[in-house]
Design a protein around this motif. Structure first.
Motif, mmCIF file in Angstrom:
data_model
loop_
_atom_site.group_PDB
_atom_site.id
_atom_site.type_symbol
_atom_site.label_atom_id
_atom_site.label_comp_id
_atom_site.label_asym_id
_atom_site.label_seq_id
_atom_site.Cartn_x
_atom_site.Cartn_y
_atom_site.Cartn_z
ATOM 1 N N MET A 1 0.842 -1.192 0.000
ATOM 2 C CA MET A 1 0.000 0.000 0.000
ATOM 3 C C MET A 1 0.884 1.251 0.000
ATOM 4 O O MET A 1 1.778 1.385 0.839
ATOM 5 N N LYS A 2 0.623 2.161 -0.932
ATOM 6 C CA LYS A 2 1.369 3.409 -0.990
ATOM 7 C C LYS A 2 0.760 4.410 -0.008
ATOM 8 O O LYS A 2 -0.464 4.496 0.140
ATOM 9 N N SER A 3 1.625 5.146 0.672
ATOM 10 C CA SER A 3 1.132 6.084 1.678
ATOM 11 C C SER A 3 1.848 7.422 1.585
ATOM 12 O O SER A 3 2.903 7.540 0.945
ATOM 13 N N ILE A 4 1.272 8.424 2.206
ATOM 14 C CA ILE A 4 1.833 9.767 2.242
ATOM 15 C C ILE A 4 1.666 10.318 3.651
ATOM 16 O O ILE A 4 0.730 9.956 4.366
ATOM 17 N N TRP A 5 2.608 11.154 4.080
ATOM 18 C CA TRP A 5 2.547 11.790 5.392
ATOM 19 C C TRP A 5 2.196 13.262 5.192
ATOM 20 O O TRP A 5 2.890 13.970 4.454
ATOM 21 N N ILE A 6 1.135 13.719 5.853
ATOM 22 C CA ILE A 6 0.703 15.109 5.721
ATOM 23 C C ILE A 6 0.692 15.771 7.099
ATOM 24 O O ILE A 6 0.005 15.312 8.019
ATOM 25 N N GLU A 7 1.459 16.837 7.226
ATOM 26 C CA GLU A 7 1.468 17.619 8.466
ATOM 27 C C GLU A 7 0.309 18.603 8.379
ATOM 28 O O GLU A 7 0.377 19.584 7.628
ATOM 29 N N ILE A 8 -0.758 18.351 9.125
ATOM 30 C CA ILE A 8 -1.952 19.175 8.974
ATOM 31 C C ILE A 8 -1.979 20.379 9.908
ATOM 32 O O ILE A 8 -2.804 21.288 9.727
ATOM 33 N N THR A 9 -1.105 20.397 10.905
ATOM 34 C CA THR A 9 -1.000 21.555 11.790
ATOM 35 C C THR A 9 0.382 21.590 12.417
ATOM 36 O O THR A 9 1.010 20.540 12.619
ATOM 37 N N GLN A 10 0.842 22.813 12.734
ATOM 38 C CA GLN A 10 2.105 22.958 13.452
ATOM 39 C C GLN A 10 1.866 23.332 14.906
ATOM 40 O O GLN A 10 2.809 23.641 15.631
ATOM 41 N N GLY B 1 -1.954 6.927 -7.061
ATOM 42 C CA GLY B 1 -2.340 5.627 -6.517
ATOM 43 C C GLY B 1 -2.022 5.459 -5.044
ATOM 44 O O GLY B 1 -1.823 4.338 -4.562
ATOM 45 N N ILE B 2 -1.984 6.561 -4.308
ATOM 46 C CA ILE B 2 -1.731 6.523 -2.866
ATOM 47 C C ILE B 2 -3.072 6.370 -2.144
ATOM 48 O O ILE B 2 -3.992 7.160 -2.352
ATOM 49 N N SER B 3 -3.179 5.346 -1.322
ATOM 50 C CA SER B 3 -4.474 5.071 -0.687
ATOM 51 C C SER B 3 -4.478 5.278 0.824
ATOM 52 O O SER B 3 -5.537 5.237 1.450
ATOM 53 N N GLU B 4 -3.307 5.503 1.421
ATOM 54 C CA GLU B 4 -3.225 5.665 2.881
ATOM 55 C C GLU B 4 -2.566 6.996 3.213
ATOM 56 O O GLU B 4 -1.482 7.302 2.734
ATOM 57 N N VAL B 5 -3.236 7.777 4.065
ATOM 58 C CA VAL B 5 -2.760 9.102 4.450
ATOM 59 C C VAL B 5 -2.413 9.106 5.930
ATOM 60 O O VAL B 5 -3.263 8.780 6.775
ATOM 61 N N PHE C 1 -10.142 7.069 1.081
ATOM 62 C CA PHE C 1 -8.809 6.918 1.667
ATOM 63 C C PHE C 1 -8.925 6.347 3.073
ATOM 64 O O PHE C 1 -9.866 6.656 3.808
ATOM 65 N N CYS C 2 -7.958 5.535 3.463
ATOM 66 C CA CYS C 2 -7.811 5.182 4.875
ATOM 67 C C CYS C 2 -6.719 6.076 5.452
ATOM 68 O O CYS C 2 -5.948 6.688 4.709
ATOM 69 N N TYR C 3 -6.655 6.161 6.748
ATOM 70 C CA TYR C 3 -5.667 7.055 7.353
ATOM 71 C C TYR C 3 -5.015 6.399 8.563
ATOM 72 O O TYR C 3 -5.539 5.462 9.166
ATOM 73 N N VAL C 4 -3.837 6.930 8.893
ATOM 74 C CA VAL C 4 -3.131 6.587 10.124
ATOM 75 C C VAL C 4 -2.999 7.882 10.905
ATOM 76 O O VAL C 4 -2.376 8.836 10.423
ATOM 77 N N LEU C 5 -3.598 7.940 12.067
ATOM 78 C CA LEU C 5 -3.533 9.135 12.902
ATOM 79 C C LEU C 5 -2.442 8.970 13.948
ATOM 80 O O LEU C 5 -2.444 8.014 14.718
ATOM 81 N N LEU C 6 -1.504 9.908 13.976
ATOM 82 C CA LEU C 6 -0.423 9.915 14.958
ATOM 83 C C LEU C 6 -0.740 11.003 15.985
ATOM 84 O O LEU C 6 -0.615 12.194 15.699
ATOM 85 N N THR C 7 -1.148 10.598 17.177
ATOM 86 C CA THR C 7 -1.679 11.528 18.177
ATOM 87 C C THR C 7 -1.043 11.317 19.540
ATOM 88 O O THR C 7 -0.547 10.218 19.838
ATOM 89 N N ASN C 8 -1.065 12.369 20.363
ATOM 90 C CA ASN C 8 -0.601 12.211 21.742
ATOM 91 C C ASN C 8 -1.736 11.764 22.662
ATOM 92 O O ASN C 8 -1.521 11.588 23.859
ATOM 93 N N GLY C 9 -2.933 11.620 22.115
ATOM 94 C CA GLY C 9 -4.053 11.098 22.898
ATOM 95 C C GLY C 9 -4.824 12.138 23.673
ATOM 96 O O GLY C 9 -5.839 11.810 24.308
ATOM 97 N N ILE C 10 -4.386 13.402 23.628
ATOM 98 C CA ILE C 10 -5.110 14.459 24.343
ATOM 99 C C ILE C 10 -6.125 15.072 23.391
ATOM 100 O O ILE C 10 -5.868 16.058 22.699
ATOM 101 N N PHE C 11 -7.263 14.424 23.306
ATOM 102 C CA PHE C 11 -8.342 14.914 22.450
ATOM 103 C C PHE C 11 -9.684 14.592 23.094
ATOM 104 O O PHE C 11 -9.780 13.727 23.979
ATOM 105 N N ASP C 12 -10.713 15.292 22.654
ATOM 106 C CA ASP C 12 -12.065 15.080 23.154
ATOM 107 C C ASP C 12 -12.483 13.640 22.861
ATOM 108 O O ASP C 12 -12.466 13.201 21.710
ATOM 109 N N THR C 13 -12.859 12.909 23.894
ATOM 110 C CA THR C 13 -13.223 11.498 23.742
ATOM 111 C C THR C 13 -14.352 11.301 22.729
ATOM 112 O O THR C 13 -14.449 10.238 22.098
ATOM 113 N N ARG C 14 -15.169 12.314 22.521
ATOM 114 C CA ARG C 14 -16.265 12.205 21.553
ATOM 115 C C ARG C 14 -15.765 12.012 20.121
ATOM 116 O O ARG C 14 -16.517 11.553 19.253
ATOM 117 N N LEU C 15 -14.506 12.349 19.861
ATOM 118 C CA LEU C 15 -13.932 12.120 18.534
ATOM 119 C C LEU C 15 -13.918 10.645 18.165
ATOM 120 O O LEU C 15 -13.886 10.288 16.987
#
Length: 231
Positions: free
Chosen positions: A1-10, A48-52, A77-91
């Protein structure tokens, strides 16, 4: 599977001592626009990139984070979320809609959190992700010569984690973060070996965040490894 890394916020809601992006994190929410995100998804379709991979900063702090997820979902697209876990549980209700996607929570030592509430929130989110059968893994960064990673082993067992990402702390562009240089990698082999052995004993497989020198694994300290690490 081809993937790409996108920095969506700094922007990030933490300041980890080892963060390789520490020199470019901003106090304001500098983030990708919807229009630019659409352009990147157009490129992904063409190539042909299917994973973000969604990264930051802390990706979930993007002011339109749920809109970005909807855009990914609408275009298949499917995604891989890289998070520190500090987010609203409702997400997590949003994550539950995306069966082919993955959540990786980078788990730091409890003493590094600003307060107990943050630590409890991260654990609550990991617990709910696991209980709702959402594909969740844990990440760990080694940035101390004698790391206390017992809490990480406990979390793997407690939340039935099957996959983990780990790395040695890499330098930021200004080298002001806590990090190891390439020559330190070999000196740290006994620490790696002990950490990996305990994690494998807890039943997890591994991915690396960043490349490791292949010759490291020829060291006799790693003779116990038998397919438990993903290269």
């Amino acid at each position: 599977m081809k993937s790409i890394w996108i920095e969506i916020t700094q922007y990030c809601n933490r300041r980890c001592a080892y963060c390789f992006s520490a020199d470019k994190l901003t106090a304001n929410k500098k983030e990708i626009t919807f229009a630019d995100f659409d352009i990147l998804l157009d490129y992904c379709e063409k190539e042909g990139i299917s994973e973000v991979h969604l990264m930051g900063g802390e990706p979930t702090t993007h002011s339109g984070f749920q809109v970005l997820l909807k855009k990914l979902r609408a275009r298949g697209f499917c995604y891989v979320l890289l998070t520190n876990g500090i987010f609203d549980t409702r997400l997590i209700d949003e994550f539950a809609l995306d069966s082919g996607s993955h959540i990786f929570v980078n788990l730091n030592h409890p003493d590094t959190f600003d307060n107990k509430e943050q630590w409890n929130l991260v654990n609550r989110n990991i617990k709910e992700l696991s209980e709702r059968k959402i594909d969740v893994g844990l990440g760990y960064n080694i940035y101390e010569e004698q790391p206390d990673y017992g809490f990480f082993i406990e979390a793997i067992k407690k939340y039935n984690i099957e996959i983990a990402r780990w790395d040695l702390a890499r330098p930021s562009t200004n080298f002001k973060n806590r990090h190891f240089c390439i020559h330190d990698f070999f000196r740290m082999i006994p620490v790696f070996a002990s950490f990996i052995k305990e994690c494998m004993g807890a039943g997890v497989g591994f991915n690396f965040d960043c490349p490791m020198p292949t010759c490291m694994w020829l060291n006799s300290e790693f003779n116990f490894v038998n397919g438990g690490i993903c290269f």
